[in-house]
Design a protein around this motif. Structure first.
Motif, PDB file in Angstrom:
ATOM      1  N   MET A  93       0.828  -1.206   0.000  1.00  7.01           N
ATOM      2  CA  MET A  93       0.000   0.000   0.000  1.00  7.01           C
ATOM      3  C   MET A  93       0.862   1.255   0.000  1.00  7.01           C
ATOM      4  O   MET A  93       0.527   2.255  -0.655  1.00  7.01           O
ATOM      5  N   THR A  94       1.978   1.220   0.712  1.00  3.10           N
ATOM      6  CA  THR A  94       2.883   2.370   0.714  1.00  3.10           C
ATOM      7  C   THR A  94       3.486   2.596  -0.664  1.00  3.10           C
ATOM      8  O   THR A  94       3.589   3.743  -1.141  1.00  3.10           O
ATOM      9  N   LEU A  95       3.876   1.523  -1.326  1.00  2.00           N
ATOM     10  CA  LEU A  95       4.422   1.649  -2.678  1.00  2.00           C
ATOM     11  C   LEU A  95       3.369   2.185  -3.650  1.00  2.00           C
ATOM     12  O   LEU A  95       3.668   3.037  -4.503  1.00  2.00           O
ATOM     13  N   THR A  96       2.131   1.716  -3.519  1.00  2.00           N
ATOM     14  CA  THR A  96       1.054   2.179  -4.400  1.00  2.00           C
ATOM     15  C   THR A  96       0.790   3.664  -4.212  1.00  2.00           C
ATOM     16  O   THR A  96       0.656   4.425  -5.183  1.00  2.00           O
ATOM     17  N   SER A  97       0.714   4.104  -2.959  1.00  2.00           N
ATOM     18  CA  SER A  97       0.477   5.533  -2.700  1.00  2.00           C
ATOM     19  C   SER A  97       1.653   6.380  -3.173  1.00  2.00           C
ATOM     20  O   SER A  97       1.460   7.489  -3.692  1.00  2.00           O
ATOM     21  N   GLY A  98       2.882   5.864  -3.023  1.00  2.00           N
ATOM     22  CA  GLY A  98       4.042   6.617  -3.501  1.00  2.00           C
ATOM     23  C   GLY A  98       4.023   6.811  -5.007  1.00  2.00           C
ATOM     24  O   GLY A  98       4.321   7.897  -5.520  1.00  2.00           O
ATOM     25  N   ILE A  99       3.656   5.760  -5.740  1.00  2.75           N
ATOM     26  CA  ILE A  99       3.565   5.887  -7.203  1.00  2.75           C
ATOM     27  C   ILE A  99       2.474   6.879  -7.586  1.00  2.75           C
ATOM     28  O   ILE A  99       2.636   7.690  -8.518  1.00  2.75           O
ATOM     29  N   MET A 100       1.353   6.848  -6.878  1.00  3.37           N
ATOM     30  CA  MET A 100       0.275   7.802  -7.158  1.00  3.37           C
ATOM     31  C   MET A 100       0.720   9.232  -6.895  1.00  3.37           C
ATOM     32  O   MET A 100       0.394  10.155  -7.664  1.00  3.37           O
ATOM     33  N   PHE A 101       1.468   9.455  -5.835  1.00  3.10           N
ATOM     34  CA  PHE A 101       1.965  10.802  -5.542  1.00  3.10           C
ATOM     35  C   PHE A 101       2.927  11.276  -6.630  1.00  3.10           C
ATOM     36  O   PHE A 101       2.911  12.452  -7.021  1.00  3.10           O
ATOM     37  N   ILE A 102       3.770  10.379  -7.094  1.00  2.13           N
ATOM     38  CA  ILE A 102       4.724  10.756  -8.139  1.00  2.13           C
ATOM     39  C   ILE A 102       3.992  11.154  -9.424  1.00  2.13           C
ATOM     40  O   ILE A 102       4.293  12.177 -10.047  1.00  2.13           O
ATOM     41  N   VAL A 103       3.011  10.350  -9.823  1.00  4.65           N
ATOM     42  CA  VAL A 103       2.248  10.668 -11.032  1.00  4.65           C
ATOM     43  C   VAL A 103       1.457  11.957 -10.847  1.00  4.65           C
ATOM     44  O   VAL A 103       1.351  12.787 -11.768  1.00  4.65           O
ATOM     45  N   SER A 104       0.901  12.161  -9.660  1.00  2.00           N
ATOM     46  CA  SER A 104       0.156  13.389  -9.393  1.00  2.00           C
ATOM     47  C   SER A 104       1.053  14.622  -9.484  1.00  2.00           C
ATOM     48  O   SER A 104       0.675  15.638 -10.079  1.00  2.00           O
ATOM     49  N   GLY A 105       2.244  14.538  -8.899  1.00  3.40           N
ATOM     50  CA  GLY A 105       3.177  15.662  -8.988  1.00  3.40           C
ATOM     51  C   GLY A 105       3.614  15.943 -10.413  1.00  3.40           C
ATOM     52  O   GLY A 105       3.725  17.099 -10.830  1.00  3.40           O
ATOM     53  N   LEU A 106       3.853  14.879 -11.182  1.00  5.67           N
ATOM     54  CA  LEU A 106       4.240  15.075 -12.583  1.00  5.67           C
ATOM     55  C   LEU A 106       3.120  15.710 -13.395  1.00  5.67           C
ATOM     56  O   LEU A 106       3.369  16.557 -14.265  1.00  5.67           O
ATOM     57  N   CYS A 107       1.871  15.318 -13.132  1.00  8.52           N
ATOM     58  CA  CYS A 107       0.733  15.925 -13.841  1.00  8.52           C
ATOM     59  C   CYS A 107       0.627  17.407 -13.523  1.00  8.52           C
ATOM     60  O   CYS A 107       0.386  18.227 -14.426  1.00  8.52           O
ATOM     61  N   ALA A 108       0.804  17.763 -12.246  1.00 10.68           N
ATOM     62  CA  ALA A 108       0.720  19.170 -11.876  1.00 10.68           C
ATOM     63  C   ALA A 108       1.850  19.984 -12.507  1.00 10.68           C
ATOM     64  O   ALA A 108       1.619  21.082 -13.043  1.00 10.68           O
ATOM     65  N   ILE A 109       3.056  19.466 -12.458  1.00  8.11           N
ATOM     66  CA  ILE A 109       4.188  20.185 -13.052  1.00  8.11           C
ATOM     67  C   ILE A 109       4.006  20.321 -14.559  1.00  8.11           C
ATOM     68  O   ILE A 109       4.280  21.384 -15.146  1.00  8.11           O
ATOM     69  N   ALA A 110       3.522  19.253 -15.202  1.00 11.73           N
ATOM     70  CA  ALA A 110       3.307  19.315 -16.645  1.00 11.73           C
ATOM     71  C   ALA A 110       2.222  20.318 -17.007  1.00 11.73           C
ATOM     72  O   ALA A 110       2.359  21.089 -17.967  1.00 11.73           O
ATOM     73  N   GLY A 111       1.124  20.340 -16.236  1.00  9.82           N
ATOM     74  CA  GLY A 111       0.052  21.287 -16.521  1.00  9.82           C
ATOM     75  C   GLY A 111       0.489  22.735 -16.373  1.00  9.82           C
ATOM     76  O   GLY A 111       0.203  23.580 -17.238  1.00  9.82           O
ATOM     77  N   VAL A 112       1.201  23.035 -15.304  1.00 12.56           N
ATOM     78  CA  VAL A 112       1.680  24.401 -15.086  1.00 12.56           C
ATOM     79  C   VAL A 112       2.698  24.789 -16.157  1.00 12.56           C
ATOM     80  O   VAL A 112       2.698  25.925 -16.654  1.00 12.56           O
ATOM     81  N   SER A 113       3.549  23.858 -16.535  1.00 14.84           N
ATOM     82  CA  SER A 113       4.567  24.159 -17.553  1.00 14.84           C
ATOM     83  C   SER A 113       3.936  24.410 -18.921  1.00 14.84           C
ATOM     84  O   SER A 113       4.387  25.288 -19.665  1.00 14.84           O
ATOM     85  N   VAL A 114       2.906  23.654 -19.257  1.00 11.21           N
ATOM     86  CA  VAL A 114       2.214  23.877 -20.533  1.00 11.21           C
ATOM     87  C   VAL A 114       1.578  25.256 -20.559  1.00 11.21           C
ATOM     88  O   VAL A 114       1.649  25.985 -21.568  1.00 11.21           O
ATOM     89  N   PHE A 115       0.931  25.650 -19.475  1.00 11.52           N
ATOM     90  CA  PHE A 115       0.319  26.977 -19.420  1.00 11.52           C
ATOM     91  C   PHE A 115       1.379  28.076 -19.480  1.00 11.52           C
ATOM     92  O   PHE A 115       1.185  29.108 -20.138  1.00 11.52           O
TER      93      PHE A 115
END
Length: 261
Positions: A117-139
């Motif tokens: 469960m810790t590994l699953t949540s860590g992967i989700m956090f990584i993908v979430s952070g990448l999505c946010a950084i990508a969205g802000v960078s595109v704008f």
């Protein structure tokens, strides 16, 4: 102790990052009016992902939402989608990581389940952070492109001698909040993945030794043992009586004269 601290710190950092992503998505100042060439103005324009606002010099602010979907630029819709995906993944990751914390015991949950469960949540956090950084960078890339295009159009008339009045937009505060929040979420996810290795139970290997039980066909002797096949005739110990004339069996079947004395 170090694993628990790493897991707890990763959870707190990710929680702050997800909160920052939500705040950045809801903020209106994604792009603000550039006042470099016109520092004194009666109105100040700024725009967000969901609405555009105008603030007058008197302090009155009026905002108008985007009441259309097809009329918006494709880049803006892509940024919306990336930020929403980042928020959803981050929220699910927070829910999973709460049950995965080592300091919280739920029933008979084993450490291996908490590690997964810790590994699953860590992967989700990584993908979430990448999505946010990508969205802000595109704008931000869209803002930079529009800024230089507007600058070129301002000085295009009469060989650059006449400057036209045109509104240019620059980075807003929401972009910096989104970058920082995405980075914190990414760091928190990495820490959760690192903590997963400490929660996983270690496999111990033992040297196996095979033991063979003795069967009924094994005869033990003082000098060692000899295994028989079961088909050999069994020999009996012979004791010599009367100077070696008779064996023990003969002595028992034929009584001697000394028995009746």
């Amino acid at each position: 102790m170090a694993v628990t601290a790493c897991q707890g710190l990763g959870f707190v950092v990710s929680l702050i990052g997800i909160g920052g992503i939500i705040a950045s998505t809801c903020m209106d100042q994604w792009s603000t009016q550039d006042l470099y060439n016109n520092p004194v103005t009666a109105v100040f324009n700024y725009q967000g992902l969901w609405r555009s606002c105008v603030r007058e010099s008197s302090g009155f602010t009026e905002c108008r939402g985007y009441f259309t979907m097809l009329g918006l630029p494709a880049m803006l819709q892509a940024v919306r989608a990336l930020m929403i995906v980042g928020i959803v993944l981050g929220a699910i990751g927070l829910l999973v990581s709460i049950f995965a914390l080592k300091c919280i015991r739920i029933g008979t949950m084993e450490d291996s389940a908490k590690a997964n469960m810790t590994l699953t949540s860590g992967i989700m956090f990584i993908v979430s952070g990448l999505c946010a950084i990508a969205g802000v960078s595109v704008f931000a890339n869209m803002l930079v492109t529009n800024f230089w295009m507007s600058t070129a159009n301002m000085y295009s008339g009469m060989g650059g001698m006449v400057q036209t009045v045109q509104t240019r937009y620059t980075f807003g505060s929401a972009l910096f909040v989104g970058w920082v929040a995405g980075g914190l979420t990414l760091i928190g996810g990495v820490m959760m993945c690192i903590a997963c290795r400490g929660l996983a139970p270690q496999e111990t290997t033992y040297k196996a030794v095979s033991y063979h039980a003795s069967g009924p066909n094994v005869a033990y002797k003082p000098g060692g043992f000899k295994a028989s096949s079961g088909f050999e005739p069994t020999t009996k110990n012979k004791k010599i009586y009367d100077g070696g004339a008779r064996t023990e069996d003969e002595a028992q079947s034929h009584p001697s004269k000394y028995d009746y004395v």
